[in-house]
Design a protein around this motif. Structure first.
Motif, mmCIF file in Angstrom:
data_model
loop_
_atom_site.group_PDB
_atom_site.id
_atom_site.type_symbol
_atom_site.label_atom_id
_atom_site.label_comp_id
_atom_site.label_asym_id
_atom_site.label_seq_id
_atom_site.Cartn_x
_atom_site.Cartn_y
_atom_site.Cartn_z
ATOM 1 N N LEU A 70 7.265 3.884 -2.473
ATOM 2 C CA LEU A 70 6.014 4.036 -2.580
ATOM 3 C C LEU A 70 5.339 4.849 -1.739
ATOM 4 N N PHE A 71 5.962 5.285 -0.757
ATOM 5 C CA PHE A 71 5.640 6.155 0.201
ATOM 6 C C PHE A 71 6.194 7.689 0.050
ATOM 7 N N ALA A 72 6.979 7.916 -0.918
ATOM 8 C CA ALA A 72 7.793 9.209 -1.297
ATOM 9 C C ALA A 72 6.583 10.215 -1.389
ATOM 10 N N PHE A 73 5.436 10.082 -1.872
ATOM 11 C CA PHE A 73 4.108 11.020 -2.117
ATOM 12 C C PHE A 73 4.003 11.922 -0.807
ATOM 13 N N VAL A 85 7.960 5.935 6.632
ATOM 14 C CA VAL A 85 9.184 4.966 6.097
ATOM 15 C C VAL A 85 10.344 5.036 7.146
ATOM 16 N N LEU A 86 10.079 5.279 8.594
ATOM 17 C CA LEU A 86 10.918 5.445 9.459
ATOM 18 C C LEU A 86 11.996 4.322 9.717
ATOM 19 N N PRO A 87 13.157 4.191 9.823
ATOM 20 C CA PRO A 87 13.847 2.972 9.883
ATOM 21 C C PRO A 87 13.164 2.256 11.360
ATOM 22 N N GLY A 307 -1.538 -2.809 1.171
ATOM 23 C CA GLY A 307 -0.229 -2.074 2.058
ATOM 24 C C GLY A 307 0.833 -2.809 1.491
ATOM 25 N N ALA A 308 2.096 -2.558 1.873
ATOM 26 C CA ALA A 308 3.280 -2.989 1.106
ATOM 27 C C ALA A 308 4.426 -2.956 2.093
ATOM 28 N N PRO A 409 -16.917 1.200 -6.326
ATOM 29 C CA PRO A 409 -15.404 1.416 -5.583
ATOM 30 C C PRO A 409 -14.384 1.812 -6.579
ATOM 31 N N ILE A 410 -13.746 2.742 -6.029
ATOM 32 C CA ILE A 410 -12.489 3.207 -6.922
ATOM 33 C C ILE A 410 -11.207 3.518 -5.779
ATOM 34 N N GLU A 411 -10.168 3.846 -6.302
ATOM 35 C CA GLU A 411 -9.104 3.794 -5.666
ATOM 36 C C GLU A 411 -8.746 5.414 -5.580
ATOM 37 N N ARG A 412 -8.889 6.042 -4.324
ATOM 38 C CA ARG A 412 -8.527 7.290 -4.380
ATOM 39 C C ARG A 412 -7.901 7.526 -3.027
ATOM 40 N N PHE A 413 -6.417 7.198 -2.807
ATOM 41 C CA PHE A 413 -5.907 6.871 -1.787
ATOM 42 C C PHE A 413 -6.648 5.869 -0.585
#
Length: 430
Positions: A70-73, A85-87, A307-308, A409-413
């Motif tokens: 999910l955070f690869a972008f 995504v650090l361990p 979030g996730a 409202p819209i989703e843009r990051f």
């Protein structure tokens, strides 16, 4: 016991999200339809479990892992590993270091004068344009927030050849990389940003600076390698400017539709500041009603609506089993609209944030900056920037909705507005 939720779709859930108007509104529908714990298809993550009850959510608050897919972008913005995504063993000391700077009063006080000057510059420009029609607030305020975080992250005392060039380059990077369509212009802008940060890092090293109230200085002193310092500065700029800018603009949007609350803010500013046009750092603690207004605004329009995390162990939440490896979805907006904890949740009521009201609610009923060890390190700094900017603007102006302009409202990051938030700005006469 099987977790309730919609039937699986062959498209991985993308169609359901689109039909709902975006993931930000899909989460609201899911929890209205299926209750506080919902199983659903999250595009890019397979099946996820969403939790909208703050008491149940606490059972997952310890998780210190984000789903990498999910955070690869954000990977193109980082050279020393994706900071999002650090361990856990690497993330914990890095987070502790960031909190020592971003959450510290010395850091806030050191940069307060720069922030005040930038907010005043915007106010002066609005005064000159008072008769020029509606102002696109989200555009103006995200630009202001980016200028603030550039001054903060890059060091206000470091000579930047062209600060506006840095801001423009960052906007290009955000627009093209986060849209997944980077071209030569985006690559050139990213290289320019990295070179600028490298130059600032080199200046800190050569000057032997060890000021713990300075982000780069603290990272240099901690012995972080240059690539990690650069990545940290870049990620701080990314996270800070969009979220703070939209939080301020949603607050002005709500005050424009609730003139009684706007009048109370103005009266409080007059009482605390007197004839002064801007607050000092200590004044912010006395602007208690403004603080409640900002928090109620971020409840209704959380800048980051969700979030996730990824469960690292088997969990039992509300009687439901959640296996290790499951994506746990945090629907911040749905948590904030949960009627069990927020009566008439769609109404704007700043008084929800009196000390008595806050004490009567579960801790995780209000989570605009996230929850647990992956929550936003810059929450305190963001509140300083937002309340300072609002104090400067609302001491001088009234904001009125532009007739005929619809705010969606819209989703843009972040939780953006589809056609900005356009408002008429008039000088205060009383």
């Amino acid at each position: 016991m099987r977790i309730p939720g919609p039937e699986a779709r062959a498209d991985g859930g993308a169609g359901a999200v689109t039909a709902a108007g975006g993931l930000h509104t899909y989460q609201l529908w899911l929890h209205r339809e299926y209750g506080p714990v919902v199983r659903f298809q999250l595009p890019g993550a397979g099946t996820a479990v969403s939790i909208a009850d703050p008491v149940l959510l606490e059972a997952t608050a310890h998780i210190d892992k984000r789903p990498e897919r999910l955070f690869a972008f954000l990977e193109p913005l980082c050279e020393a590993g994706n900071l999002q995504v650090l361990p856990a063993d690497e993330h914990t000391p890095w987070r502790r270091l960031l909190l020592s700077v971003l959450a510290g009063r010395p850091s806030h006080e050191r940069h307060f004068g720069e922030f005040t000057a930038l907010a005043t510059e915007l106010a002066d420009r609005l005064a000159r344009q008072a008769d020029s029609g509606p102002v696109a607030l989200q555009k103006e305020l995200t630009a202001l927030s980016l200028r603030m975080i550039c001054a903060y992250a890059l060091g206000g005392d470091v000579d930047l050849a062209d600060p506006d060039e840095v801001i423009t380059a960052f906007e290009v990077v955000l627009t093209e990389y986060l849209a997944g369509e980077p071209g030569a212009r985006a690559e050139e802008s990213l290289a320019r940003l990295r070179a600028t940060v490298d130059r600032v890092i080199a200046a800190h090293r050569s000057a032997g600076r060890t000021d713990r109230s300075d982000l780069i200085g603290a990272l240099v002193e901690a012995g972080e390698r240059p690539a990690r310092i650069r990545d940290t500065v870049m990620m701080t700029m990314l996270a800070a400017h969009h979220t703070t800018g939209v939080a301020i603009s949603w607050t002005l949007h709500l005050l424009g539709r609730h003139p009684e609350a706007a009048g109370r803010v103005a009266a409080e500013l007059d009482r605390v500041l007197g004839d002064r046009a801007v607050p000092d750092h200590a004044d912010l603690r006395r602007l208690t009603y403004l603080d409640m207004v900002v928090k109620e605004s971020m409840r209704l329009f959380p800048p980051g609506p969700y979030g996730a995390r990824e469960a690292t162990d088997d969990l039992v939440v509300g009687g439901y089993e959640i296996p290790a490896g499951t994506t746990v979805f945090y629907p911040f907006w749905a948590v904030h609209m949960n009627p069990d904890y927020w009566p008439q949740p769609e109404e704007f009521r700043p008084e929800r944030f009196t000390p008595q009201e806050v004490a009567a609610r579960p801790r995780s009923a209000y989570i605009p900056f996230g929850v647990g060890p992956r929550s936003c390190e810059g929450a305190g700094l963001a509140m300083i920037e937002a309340e300072l900017t609002l104090a400067v603007l609302l001491k001088r102006f009234r904001f009125h909705p532009a007739p005929g302009h619809e705010v969606t409202p819209i989703e843009r990051f972040v939780l953006w507005a589809a056609d900005d938030i356009r408002m008429n700005v008039t000088p205060r006469t009383t």
